[in-house]
Structures are given as structure tokens and as C-alpha cells.
Design a protein around this motif. Structure first.
Motif, mmCIF file in Angstrom:
data_model
loop_
_atom_site.group_PDB
_atom_site.id
_atom_site.type_symbol
_atom_site.label_atom_id
_atom_site.label_comp_id
_atom_site.label_asym_id
_atom_site.label_seq_id
_atom_site.Cartn_x
_atom_site.Cartn_y
_atom_site.Cartn_z
ATOM 1 N N UNK A 43 0.847 -1.194 0.000
ATOM 2 C CA UNK A 43 0.000 0.000 0.000
ATOM 3 C C UNK A 43 0.884 1.246 0.000
ATOM 4 N N UNK A 44 1.812 1.317 0.958
ATOM 5 C CA UNK A 44 2.796 2.393 0.966
ATOM 6 C C UNK A 44 3.920 2.041 -0.007
ATOM 7 N N UNK A 45 4.583 3.057 -0.513
ATOM 8 C CA UNK A 45 5.669 2.800 -1.450
ATOM 9 C C UNK A 45 6.669 3.945 -1.423
ATOM 10 N N UNK A 46 7.910 3.678 -1.874
ATOM 11 C CA UNK A 46 8.902 4.722 -2.015
ATOM 12 C C UNK A 46 9.676 5.063 -0.759
ATOM 13 N N UNK A 47 9.487 4.309 0.323
ATOM 14 C CA UNK A 47 10.185 4.582 1.578
ATOM 15 C C UNK A 47 10.791 3.282 2.078
ATOM 16 N N UNK A 48 11.925 3.379 2.791
ATOM 17 C CA UNK A 48 12.569 2.148 3.244
ATOM 18 C C UNK A 48 11.799 1.446 4.355
ATOM 19 N N UNK A 49 10.730 2.079 4.866
ATOM 20 C CA UNK A 49 9.881 1.436 5.880
ATOM 21 C C UNK A 49 8.444 1.251 5.382
ATOM 22 N N UNK A 50 8.256 1.245 4.068
ATOM 23 C CA UNK A 50 6.903 1.162 3.508
ATOM 24 C C UNK A 50 6.131 -0.047 4.022
ATOM 25 N N UNK A 51 6.779 -1.211 4.079
ATOM 26 C CA UNK A 51 6.074 -2.415 4.510
ATOM 27 C C UNK A 51 5.782 -2.372 6.010
ATOM 28 N N UNK A 52 6.650 -1.722 6.785
ATOM 29 C CA UNK A 52 6.382 -1.528 8.215
ATOM 30 C C UNK A 52 5.097 -0.731 8.389
ATOM 31 N N UNK A 53 4.941 0.343 7.610
ATOM 32 C CA UNK A 53 3.725 1.153 7.698
ATOM 33 C C UNK A 53 2.501 0.353 7.259
ATOM 34 N N UNK A 54 2.660 -0.448 6.210
ATOM 35 C CA UNK A 54 1.560 -1.310 5.760
ATOM 36 C C UNK A 54 1.028 -2.165 6.902
ATOM 37 N N UNK A 55 1.944 -2.875 7.547
ATOM 38 C CA UNK A 55 1.557 -3.857 8.559
ATOM 39 C C UNK A 55 1.082 -3.168 9.837
ATOM 40 N N UNK A 56 1.761 -2.099 10.243
ATOM 41 C CA UNK A 56 1.366 -1.387 11.459
ATOM 42 C C UNK A 56 -0.046 -0.834 11.352
ATOM 43 N N UNK A 57 -0.445 -0.437 10.152
ATOM 44 C CA UNK A 57 -1.792 0.110 9.960
ATOM 45 C C UNK A 57 -2.886 -0.905 10.282
ATOM 46 N N UNK A 58 -2.535 -2.180 10.303
ATOM 47 C CA UNK A 58 -3.520 -3.208 10.642
ATOM 48 C C UNK A 58 -3.934 -3.138 12.111
ATOM 49 N N UNK A 59 -3.096 -2.504 12.944
ATOM 50 C CA UNK A 59 -3.299 -2.582 14.395
ATOM 51 C C UNK A 59 -3.486 -1.226 15.074
ATOM 52 N N UNK A 60 -3.317 -0.132 14.366
ATOM 53 C CA UNK A 60 -3.332 1.182 15.015
ATOM 54 C C UNK A 60 -4.651 1.506 15.704
ATOM 55 N N UNK A 61 -5.770 1.307 15.027
ATOM 56 C CA UNK A 61 -7.042 1.692 15.629
ATOM 57 C C UNK A 61 -7.398 0.808 16.824
ATOM 58 N N UNK A 62 -6.743 -0.313 16.926
ATOM 59 C CA UNK A 62 -6.971 -1.235 18.034
ATOM 60 C C UNK A 62 -6.033 -0.978 19.202
ATOM 61 N N UNK A 63 -4.825 -0.480 18.907
ATOM 62 C CA UNK A 63 -3.801 -0.351 19.949
ATOM 63 C C UNK A 63 -3.420 1.099 20.210
ATOM 64 N N UNK A 64 -2.820 1.770 19.239
ATOM 65 C CA UNK A 64 -2.236 3.079 19.525
ATOM 66 C C UNK A 64 -3.267 4.205 19.614
ATOM 67 N N UNK A 65 -4.353 4.129 18.859
ATOM 68 C CA UNK A 65 -5.350 5.205 18.902
ATOM 69 C C UNK A 65 -6.021 5.279 20.275
ATOM 70 N N UNK A 66 -6.582 4.185 20.808
ATOM 71 C CA UNK A 66 -7.168 4.288 22.155
ATOM 72 C C UNK A 66 -6.149 4.647 23.228
ATOM 73 N N UNK A 67 -4.917 4.152 23.096
ATOM 74 C CA UNK A 67 -3.866 4.495 24.061
ATOM 75 C C UNK A 67 -3.621 5.997 24.061
ATOM 76 N N UNK A 68 -3.533 6.594 22.880
ATOM 77 C CA UNK A 68 -3.231 8.025 22.779
ATOM 78 C C UNK A 68 -4.332 8.877 23.403
ATOM 79 N N UNK A 69 -5.585 8.547 23.136
ATOM 80 C CA UNK A 69 -6.680 9.347 23.695
ATOM 81 C C UNK A 69 -6.796 9.149 25.202
ATOM 82 N N UNK A 70 -6.510 7.970 25.679
ATOM 83 C CA UNK A 70 -6.519 7.725 27.127
ATOM 84 C C UNK A 70 -5.430 8.560 27.809
#
Length: 317
Positions: free
Chosen positions: A214-241
Motif C-alpha cells: 500500500x505504501x511505497x517509495x520509503x525504506x519502511x513502507x512495509x512496516x507502515x503497511x503492517x502497522x496500519x492493521x493494528x493502530x485503531x486497536x492499539x495506539x489510537x485508544x492508548x493516545x486518547x486515554x
């Protein structure tokens, strides 16, 4: 005279803990890291602690960190990822070699990402994982991105209301962490911690962090792809809390990192990432990350053994 090494011998790959069995990450800053026997020692003004190196998924090295050659040696032997990051873990500068010795998953990833149809198929699988019960088979990438954007905005609104935190939009300055709102600071720091976990698993499996679907052109593109699978479940609620409980003098970056650590301490996320990557690459669970074999490519036989003196018409090649 041969100098005797202190500590355990280099472990065989099959003796090492699987990546899914390790703790998620450890962040160190303003400290000296060394090796004592088969453990790391971390020394700062508060004293010294010992960390069993084989149980760390990824070591995040922050500012003011000094690490010895012998410490790096044991980290490499144990297959522990090392990431050099900025203050509060908000920026990644470099990383070291990790656990895998086989290129099977890397070759599959490269094959899938370099064909338009198979790349789209993998991207759809990623979106399908975020939209359970919905049919995304015939949606274009533009439609998928639109659907994903709406999903993330809905998650922001949901947790904004749940924790009573004002939310305008996702905005941040990579060169000025504290210029963002508290919730944006917490999101940035929590996401980087999540990227570290995802990065360590991708590297441990021998895959490329740069070959994104999905992401492209960056040396961490695949990291961003995979991390996006979990953000709304993990980091988003953590940040608002965190934003709902924060005080003016709080170190938001440190609080966010600890919160992600605590949320992933049981290792279930790392196991899940391994399974998800195998699903996305359409490979069965096998010993991919423990294989330590080398072959030579051949245009006729495909793969031939290395370490052999091959002869053509009596001449060594």
C-alpha cells in the motif's frame, strides 16, 4: 595464546526463542549498554540492570546511549533487532541485522509486490483484515483508501467522545515533537513504538521493510503497511486515554511508549503479526525463520548447493 570468551556460546537458530515468544521492545536512552555473560547490562545514574538478551524482540536505542561491541555481538547472535531512534523514540535512524537467515519469505514478498495483479490482491487482503464481513474484492485502490480514511476518522471520533478529548485532525511536525497537541504527541510516540515491534518481526522473518504493498517509495513502507492493521486497536485508544489523563509537565513520549509496552507485553501481538504476514504472503507455517541454508542460483537447475567446487570441462569454477 587463544583468548577465551566469557559467556554462552552462540546459539543455534533452532535454540533461539521464536520471535512470537519474545517481549515486544525495550527503549534505552542516556545509558551505557554492555554485556555480562549472556545478558545485557544497562547502566545509568540510577544503577545497573541485567536483561536476558534472547527474550528481547527489538532494542530501541535513544539519544545519549553508548553500546559496546560485545553487546552488539550478543544481540546479533540472539537475533534481536536494534533500532537507533530519536528523542522519545519519535524518529528512526538506522537498524541492525535480525534473526532470519532464509530468503524464502523475502523472495515471495518480492514476487508478489512486483506484479500489479498480485500486489493489488495482497493490498486487498490487508484492507479485508480491517473490514471483516465486507466484500472488498472489486474495490479499486482509490476506493479502498477512501474507505480506510473514513474508518480511521471514525475511530478518532469514537475515542475522542469516549475519553472526552477534543479532536481536530492528525497533525504533527517531525522536527518539533512538542508543537503538537497532547493527543497528537501520544499518537506519534505510540505509533513509533508500534513500528519498532512490527519492524522487528518483519526483519526476523527475513522480509524487506521497504517493499510495501500500500505504501511505497520509503525504506519502511512495509512496516507502515503492517502497522496500519493494528493502530485503531492499539495506539489510537492508548493516545486518547493518555491525553485524557495527562498533566502539563508529563513526558507524553515516555508515557506512550510504556503504554504500548504494557499493551503488548504478553507477546500475543508479535505472534499475531507472524501469522498475519504468513497469511498475506500465502505461506504455510514452517521453519522459515530457523532455516540457515545457502544455495547458488542456476539458470537451469534453479538452485544448487554452495560450498562445492563445480567443474566444467575439467576447469574449476
Amino acid at each position: 595464546m587463544t583468548r577465551e570468551k566469557v559467556g554462552a556460546k552462540k546459539a543455534d537458530l533452532k535454540e533461539l526463542p521464536r520471535i512470537g515468544d519474545r517481549v515486544s521492545f525495550i527503549y534505552v536512552e542516556h545509558a551505557a549498554i554492555n554485556r555480562q555473560d549472556s545478558a545485557l547490562t544497562v547502566t545509568d545514574r540510577r544503577g545497573v540492570i541485567r536483561i536476558p538478551v534472547a527474550m528481547i524482540g527489538v532494542l530501541l536505542l535513544g539519544p545519549g546511549t553508548d553500546i559496546s561491541h560485545r553487546a552488539v555481538e550478543i544481540l546479533g547472535d540472539a537475533g534481536t533487532s536494534m533500532l537507533w531512534v530519536g528523542e522519545r523514540g519519535v524518529r528512526q535512524y538506522a537498524h541492525g541485522r535480525a534473526l532470519a537467515r532464509s530468503t524464502r519469505l523475502l523472495e515471495k514478498q518480492a514476487k508478489l509486490v512486483t506484479n500489479t495483479r498480485s500486489r493489488l490482491a495482497v493490498a486487498r487482503k490487508m484492507y479485508q483484515m480491517r473490514f471483516p464481513g465486507e466484500d472488498v474484492e472489486h474495490l479499486t485502490m482509490q476506493q479502498l483508501r477512501g474507505r480506510e480514511g473514513a474508518r480511521v476518522r471514525t475511530a478518532y471520533r469514537k475515542y475522542s467522545e469516549a475519553f472526552g478529548v477534543f479532536w481536530d485532525k492528525r497533525t504533527y511536525d517531525v522536527d518539533d515533537f512538542e508543537s503538537g497537541s497532547v493527543v497528537n504527541q501520544a499518537l506519534s510516540a505510540a505509533n513509533v513504538a508500534l513500528y519498532g515491534i512490527v519492524h522487528s518481526v518483519i526483519a526476523a522473518l527475513g522480509m524487506s521493510t521497504g517493499l510495501g504493498f500500500v505504501h511505497t517509495g520509503h525504506d519502511l513502507s512495509f512496516v507502515y503497511d503492517v502497522a496500519d492493521l493494528y493502530k485503531t486497536e492499539i495506539t489510537v485508544p492508548i493516545a486518547f486515554k493518555i491525553a485524557s489523563e495527562s498533566n502539563e509537565d508529563d513526558d507524553i513520549g515516555a508515557i506512550a511508549r510504556r503504554a504500548v509496552r504494557d499493551a503488548t507485553l504478553d507477546g500475543k501481538l508479535m505472534e499475531r503479526i507472524v501469522r498475519d504476514l504468513q497469511f498475506l504472503m500465502d505461506v504455510a507455517v514452517d521453519e522459515t525463520i530457523t532455516a540457515d541454508t545457502i544455495h547458488l542460483w542456476d539458470d537451469k537447475e534453479k538452485l544448487v548447493s554452495h560450498g562445492v567446487s563445480y567443474t566444467i570441462f575439467g576447469e574449476d569454477v
